[in-house]
Design a protein around this motif. Structure first.
Motif, PDB file in Angstrom:
ATOM      1  N   LEU A  83      39.722  29.525  35.172  1.00  0.00           N
ATOM      2  CA  LEU A  83      38.941  30.316  36.113  1.00  0.00           C
ATOM      3  C   LEU A  83      39.634  30.193  37.449  1.00  0.00           C
ATOM      4  CD1 LEU A  83      36.438  32.000  36.770  1.00  0.00           C
ATOM      5  CD2 LEU A  83      35.200  29.872  37.153  1.00  0.00           C
ATOM      6  N   GLY A  84      40.340  31.264  37.834  1.00  0.00           N
ATOM      7  CA  GLY A  84      41.161  31.176  39.034  1.00  0.00           C
ATOM      8  C   GLY A  84      42.245  30.135  38.810  1.00  0.00           C
ATOM      9  N   LYS A  85      42.323  29.139  39.694  1.00  0.00           N
ATOM     10  CA  LYS A  85      43.343  28.090  39.571  1.00  0.00           C
ATOM     11  C   LYS A  85      42.811  26.834  38.895  1.00  0.00           C
ATOM     12  CE  LYS A  85      45.964  29.665  43.531  1.00  0.00           C
ATOM     13  NZ  LYS A  85      46.585  29.322  44.808  1.00  0.00           N
ATOM     14  N   THR A  86      41.565  26.881  38.415  1.00  0.00           N
ATOM     15  CA  THR A  86      40.945  25.724  37.774  1.00  0.00           C
ATOM     16  C   THR A  86      41.030  25.850  36.253  1.00  0.00           C
ATOM     17  OG1 THR A  86      39.393  25.516  39.615  1.00  0.00           O
ATOM     18  CG2 THR A  86      38.814  24.396  37.571  1.00  0.00           C
ATOM     19  N   MET A 128      35.105  39.176  33.262  1.00  0.00           N
ATOM     20  CA  MET A 128      35.286  39.331  34.694  1.00  0.00           C
ATOM     21  C   MET A 128      34.065  38.734  35.371  1.00  0.00           C
ATOM     22  SD  MET A 128      37.375  40.393  37.019  1.00  0.00           S
ATOM     23  CE  MET A 128      38.481  41.433  36.095  1.00  0.00           C
ATOM     24  N   MET A 129      34.281  37.811  36.273  1.00  0.00           N
ATOM     25  CA  MET A 129      33.184  37.181  36.987  1.00  0.00           C
ATOM     26  C   MET A 129      32.671  38.141  38.072  1.00  0.00           C
ATOM     27  SD  MET A 129      33.004  34.392  35.356  1.00  0.00           S
ATOM     28  CE  MET A 129      31.897  33.426  36.367  1.00  0.00           C
ATOM     29  N   PRO A 130      31.435  37.947  38.531  1.00  0.00           N
ATOM     30  CA  PRO A 130      30.886  38.833  39.563  1.00  0.00           C
ATOM     31  C   PRO A 130      31.741  38.921  40.823  1.00  0.00           C
ATOM     32  CG  PRO A 130      29.146  37.480  38.627  1.00  0.00           C
ATOM     33  CD  PRO A 130      30.448  36.978  38.064  1.00  0.00           C
ATOM     34  N   ASP A 131      32.489  37.846  41.145  1.00  0.00           N
ATOM     35  CA  ASP A 131      33.342  37.864  42.342  1.00  0.00           C
ATOM     36  C   ASP A 131      34.722  38.449  42.071  1.00  0.00           C
ATOM     37  OD1 ASP A 131      34.514  35.855  40.850  1.00  0.00           O
ATOM     38  OD2 ASP A 131      34.245  34.290  42.374  1.00  0.00           O
ATOM     39  N   GLY A 132      34.951  38.978  40.846  1.00  0.00           N
ATOM     40  CA  GLY A 132      36.216  39.622  40.522  1.00  0.00           C
ATOM     41  C   GLY A 132      37.272  38.698  39.954  1.00  0.00           C
TER      42      GLY A 132
END
Length: 128
Positions: free
Chosen positions: A57-60, A36-40
């Motif tokens: 990572l997200g949409k990337t 989990m990244m710091p930004d959630g």
């Protein structure tokens, strides 16, 4: 067709589990790694037995080659001019978590699973 896909997934999982060292899996073994990244945002990396990886990572999504050397796992993206990025890993604890530290000294808790996502059948993306 579905039975063949299920059989292939079972064979892949058995092969991946068989590659773990005598003391259990080590970071860099084939499987799925999440943090989990710091930004959630959830960061997921799939490492395959053929030495390739895919990180979402997200949409990337990033793809490339992965190698292990001792307690380090190193990733080189497919992008032209990409630099290798290495992480120093602690042992995987019961439950599948371990700490991994990047070259900047940032340490993250990673969760490992020997399971790999099923590969999409040819043409399945076009149907979505």
């Amino acid at each position: 067709m579905r039975n063949w896909a299920s059989l292939a997934a079972i064979i892949c999982l058995a092969a991946c589990n068989a590659e773990a060292g005598p003391d259990g899996p080590a970071a860099g073994d084939p499987g799925t790694y999440t943090r989990m990244m710091p930004d959630g945002v959830l960061n997921t990396t799939v490492v395959r037995a053929d030495g390739t990886y895919e990180t979402s990572l997200g949409k990337t999504t990033t793809r490339g080659k992965v190698r292990t050397e001792g307690d380090k796992t190193c990733f080189t993206a497919e992008a032209e001019g990409a630099q290798e990025a290495c992480w120093t890993n602690g042992p995987i604890r019961p439950g599948g978590t371990f700490e991994s530290t990047n070259a900047s000294g940032d340490t993250f808790t990673i969760t490992y699973s020997s399971e790999l996502p099923a590969e999409k059948a040819a043409g399945a993306e076009a149907a979505e």
